[in-house]
Design a protein around this motif. Structure first.
Motif, PDB file in Angstrom:
ATOM      1  N   ASP A  43       0.828  -1.209   0.000  1.00 42.42           N
ATOM      2  CA  ASP A  43       0.000   0.000   0.000  1.00 42.42           C
ATOM      3  C   ASP A  43       0.863   1.261   0.000  1.00 42.42           C
ATOM      4  N   LYS A  44       1.979   1.197   0.699  1.00 43.72           N
ATOM      5  CA  LYS A  44       2.886   2.346   0.712  1.00 43.72           C
ATOM      6  C   LYS A  44       3.439   2.635  -0.678  1.00 43.72           C
ATOM      7  N   LYS A 121      -5.347  -3.117  -0.522  1.00 40.98           N
ATOM      8  CA  LYS A 121      -5.611  -4.530  -0.224  1.00 40.98           C
ATOM      9  C   LYS A 121      -7.096  -4.859  -0.228  1.00 40.98           C
ATOM     10  N   ASP A 122      -7.897  -3.967   0.347  1.00 41.45           N
ATOM     11  CA  ASP A 122      -9.321  -4.270   0.515  1.00 41.45           C
ATOM     12  C   ASP A 122     -10.189  -3.690  -0.610  1.00 41.45           C
ATOM     13  N   LYS A 123      -9.578  -3.206  -1.667  1.00 43.40           N
ATOM     14  CA  LYS A 123     -10.360  -2.571  -2.725  1.00 43.40           C
ATOM     15  C   LYS A 123     -10.349  -3.454  -3.975  1.00 43.40           C
TER      16      LYS A 123
END
Length: 395
Positions: A43-44, A121-123
């Motif tokens: 994500d970073k 991650k959650d998208k």
């Protein structure tokens, strides 16, 4: 320059090999392979890339604004010197404005969506197969805009290409060859005689057919002179390879094709003298001469000849790479009042007269000039002196 180009190519090849190596490593994705796991974006990483996309968008806009302010004088979008030139300039301005507007909007949307939809991650990505409304919008709008541009361009094109037989025009032939131009004007009959490359001989540099009565009164010239406000029909021919007659200030260009005649028509609207007096042209000439003056100082310091001051003139250029001296294929164009043009035109010899003069000069008997040798003259003087002495002794 060649060494620099080689270095750039080697560097690019190295980068390409490096990237191919990384791709190969990623394809060898085996469970527990730490090197593969390290290549997976986090994500970073995605956040950094998203902000970098916005940063690049700002860079594009800043560079665009800087370029317009610093270099946006657009020399060929103003000061046209033909009647149709204004329409060509307007068409270019409209095209540039549309391109700039569309580029600004699309680039913003492209970089915004790249940022907004960066990986998380959650998208999960939303996918749909089609959208008739969107397809209708991005199809109809370009069709309408492009149709308008095409129609505008078509009317301008017709104004350049179409010539009414009842119009009062003059006919000029522009003859291209490596690496120069020859000009042939229609004479008093306002009809250009037939021509063929096989008839090129001596002064007949354009290959006019001298058996054609219309060729007899044609006029040859080493520079192109045009009367202001008078429509001119340019007929183009080429002696050897493909050339392109380009008149930048008149917004006109036409290919010169071996074995065929092409043409366009234009009406010059500004004389050379009037164009030289325009403020923008005067400023441009001043800037050029400032650079030439600095360069001349360097040349004089080296003992070389200084550069002559630049004077604005219309030019005819070749806009096709036609050989080694293509860059030097240009001719001066003079636009003057009709009275000045007629005066110059009346003073020119016709092609028939030039050919007749050339033939007479070739048939004239050669005159041999006999000069007594210097030695004989001295001997003659000696004889005279001796006779005078002998006569005196006899007395």
């Amino acid at each position: 320059m060649t060494s620099l180009l080689i270095l750039v190519i080697v560097a690019l090849l190295g980068i390409a090999i490096w990237q191919l190596t990384k791709i190969f490593d990623l394809t060898q994705n085996v469970s527990g392979n730490e090197s593969c796991d390290s290549e997976i974006a986090t994500d970073k990483d995605n956040n950094i890339q998203g902000y970098l996309m916005f940063g690049f968008l700002g860079f594009i806009y800043a560079l665009t604004i800087f370029s317009i302010v610093k270099y946006g004088h657009f020399p060929l979008l103003a000061n046209s010197a033909s009647e149709h030139g204004k329409d060509v300039d307007n068409l270019m301005w409209i095209s540039l404005a549309l391109i700039f507007f569309v580029q600004t909007i699309t680039q913003f949307l492209l970089h915004y969506f790249a940022f907004a939809n960066r990986g998380r991650k959650d998208k999960k990505a939303f996918y749909f197969s089609d959208n008739e409304k969107l397809e209708m919008i991005w199809t109809i709008i370009p069709v309408i805009v492009l149709s308008g541009l095409i129609l505008y361009g078509l009317f301008t094109w017709n104004a350049i290409m179409n010539v009414d037989e009842e119009e009062d025009v003059i006919y000029v032939e522009v003859y291209a060859k490596q690496f120069g131009w020859d000009i042939r004007y229609a004479g008093k009959d306002n009809v250009l005689g037939k021509a063929n490359v096989r008839f090129i001989k001596g002064v007949n540099v354009t290959g006019a057919d001298m058996s054609d009565p219309n060729s007899q009164d044609d006029i040859l010239a080493t520079e192109l002179r045009l009367p202001v406000g008078k429509k001119v029909v340019m007929k183009m021919r080429s002696q050897d390879v493909l050339h392109s007659a380009y008149f930048p200030h008149f917004r006109a260009q036409m290919n010169c094709v071996p074995g065929m005649v092409t043409q366009f028509a234009m009406t010059p609207s500004v004389t050379t003298t009037e164009m030289r007096e325009r403020e923008e042209i005067m400023n441009r000439v001043s800037r050029i001469n400032k650079v030439r003056s600095e360069r001349s100082a360097e040349l004089v310091a080296k003992g070389e000849e200084a550069l002559a001051p630049y004077v604005f003139d219309y030019v005819l250029l070749c806009n096709k790479i036609c050989g080694r001296s293509h860059y030097n294929m240009q001719m001066k164009v003079v636009v003057e009042t009709e009275a000045e043009f007629n005066k110059w035109f009346a003073a020119q010899k016709t092609l028939g007269q030039l050919v007749a003069d050339e033939k007479a000069a070739a048939e004239a008997p050669a005159v041999e000039e006999v000069v007594a040798p210097e030695q004989n003259t001295q001997e003659l003087e000696t004889v005279v002196d001796t006779t005078a002495v002998v006569a005196q002794v006899i007395k």
